[in-house]
Design a protein around this motif. Structure first.
Motif, mmCIF file in Angstrom:
data_model
loop_
_atom_site.group_PDB
_atom_site.id
_atom_site.type_symbol
_atom_site.label_atom_id
_atom_site.label_comp_id
_atom_site.label_asym_id
_atom_site.label_seq_id
_atom_site.Cartn_x
_atom_site.Cartn_y
_atom_site.Cartn_z
ATOM 1 N N TYR A 104 10.406 -7.679 2.218
ATOM 2 C CA TYR A 104 9.766 -8.534 3.220
ATOM 3 C C TYR A 104 9.912 -10.020 2.916
ATOM 4 O O TYR A 104 9.473 -10.847 3.717
ATOM 5 N N ARG A 116 2.791 -2.698 7.720
ATOM 6 C CA ARG A 116 2.879 -2.693 9.184
ATOM 7 C C ARG A 116 1.524 -2.986 9.810
ATOM 8 O O ARG A 116 1.406 -3.800 10.729
ATOM 9 N N ARG A 117 0.497 -2.336 9.294
ATOM 10 C CA ARG A 117 -0.842 -2.569 9.838
ATOM 11 C C ARG A 117 -1.310 -4.002 9.602
ATOM 12 O O ARG A 117 -2.061 -4.562 10.406
ATOM 13 N N HIS A 142 4.782 0.525 3.111
ATOM 14 C CA HIS A 142 5.281 0.080 4.418
ATOM 15 C C HIS A 142 4.238 0.277 5.517
ATOM 16 O O HIS A 142 4.125 -0.557 6.429
ATOM 17 N N GLU A 143 3.485 1.371 5.446
ATOM 18 C CA GLU A 143 2.458 1.623 6.463
ATOM 19 C C GLU A 143 1.362 0.562 6.410
ATOM 20 O O GLU A 143 0.892 0.082 7.448
#
Length: 284
Positions: free
Chosen positions: A90, A62-63, A58-59
């Motif tokens: 997603y 997000r980036r 997820h990180e």
């Protein structure tokens, strides 16, 4: 390049077949004791390993600005954990590739069990020689794969060609530290031999390779403090009865792999290694 592992042992250089054999043999153990996401965890607080592993995906998503519906190429997909999460959470359409036939069989079976076949496919392919249509993907995604590749600048260039204008290359990578002293280089060497890494690049290396391929850096984050706990949790696994039995009947190559758990922990603690999340954008 801070360190290159040219030989596994005197007179025998590291080869692609060594890496394939490693993952064909050990992926069932990875899954049994570490889960389908066979990569570092990302801890924000006191969370389980499974949650931390999902956090890492997820990180990076997000980036990379994944909002939903993108076409993703997951290079070094392992057992398919990230591919299936990107599809399920997603709404992405994902093609995952791995050098290991055993990993691809397991990932394909699990995607079918979860009824994700319409959004996720898997194939055996060597990332050292990518065969991808130009400007065909919104996201090229690779988590802890580039460490195993022999020509990283060529790989980054191939990823850039695969991206559509406005597409993003999203990488999680083990990094060598900058300006290592002799002791730090020895630790990185132990990691490279144990983990079958032809070389480790620095953060500056990756940024330079991406820029040379015409990409613009969106982020280059050192997240070592969030992921280093991984190896403090992995090391006790070596004492599990089944794992001890496996190691007792294994050769030198597997024992070097097991001993490198402590080497990575030491490398993070001493600054010999870091862990990076890097995202670069192909100009429109």
């Amino acid at each position: 390049m801070a360190y290159a592992c040219e030989e596994l042992e005197p007179g025998r250089p590291l080869a692609t077949d060594d890496i394939r054999t490693h993952y064909d043999q050990l992926s069932p153990l990875y899954r049994a004791f570490w889960g389908e996401h066979i990569h570092h965890g990302f801890w924000r607080a006191e969370e389980s390993t499974a949650v931390a592993q999902q956090n890492l995906t997820h990180e990076l998503a997000r980036r990379a600005g994944i909002a939903g519906g993108e076409r993703v190429l997951d290079i070094g997909c392992g057992l398919g954990g990230s591919s299936m999460l990107l599809a399920a959470d997603y709404g992405c359409t994902v093609r995952g590739i791995s050098i290991s036939p055993n990993q691809i069989r397991a990932a394909t079976k699990e995607a079918g069990r979860r009824r994700l076949e319409d959004r996720v496919t898997f194939a055996v392919e060597d990332a050292n020689h990518l065969n991808v249509e130009s400007e065909s993907h919104d996201i090229v995604w690779t988590v802890e794969c580039s460490e195993h590749l022999f020509d990283k600048p060529r790989f980054i260039a191939a990823c850039a060609r695969a991206l559509k204008p406005g597409g993003r290359l999203a990488i999680c990578a083990w990094l060598a530290g900058e300006n290592l002293d002799g002791a730090q280089q020895r630790i990185v060497g132990e990691v490279c031999r144990g983990m079958l890494c032809p070389s480790l690049g620095t953060m500056n290396d990756y940024v330079a390779w991406m820029r040379a391929s015409g990409l613009e850096i969106s982020c280059a984050d050192d997240v070592t403090s969030h992921v280093a706990r991984t190896w403090k949790l992995c090391h006790p696994i070596l004492n599990f009865p089944l794992v001890k039995t496996f190691l007792a009947h294994s050769g030198k190559r597997i024992h070097e792999f097991a001993s490198s758990f402590q080497s990575i922990d030491n490398a993070y603690a001493t600054g010999a290694m870091a862990y990076g999340m890097i995202v670069a954008v192909k100009p429109s």
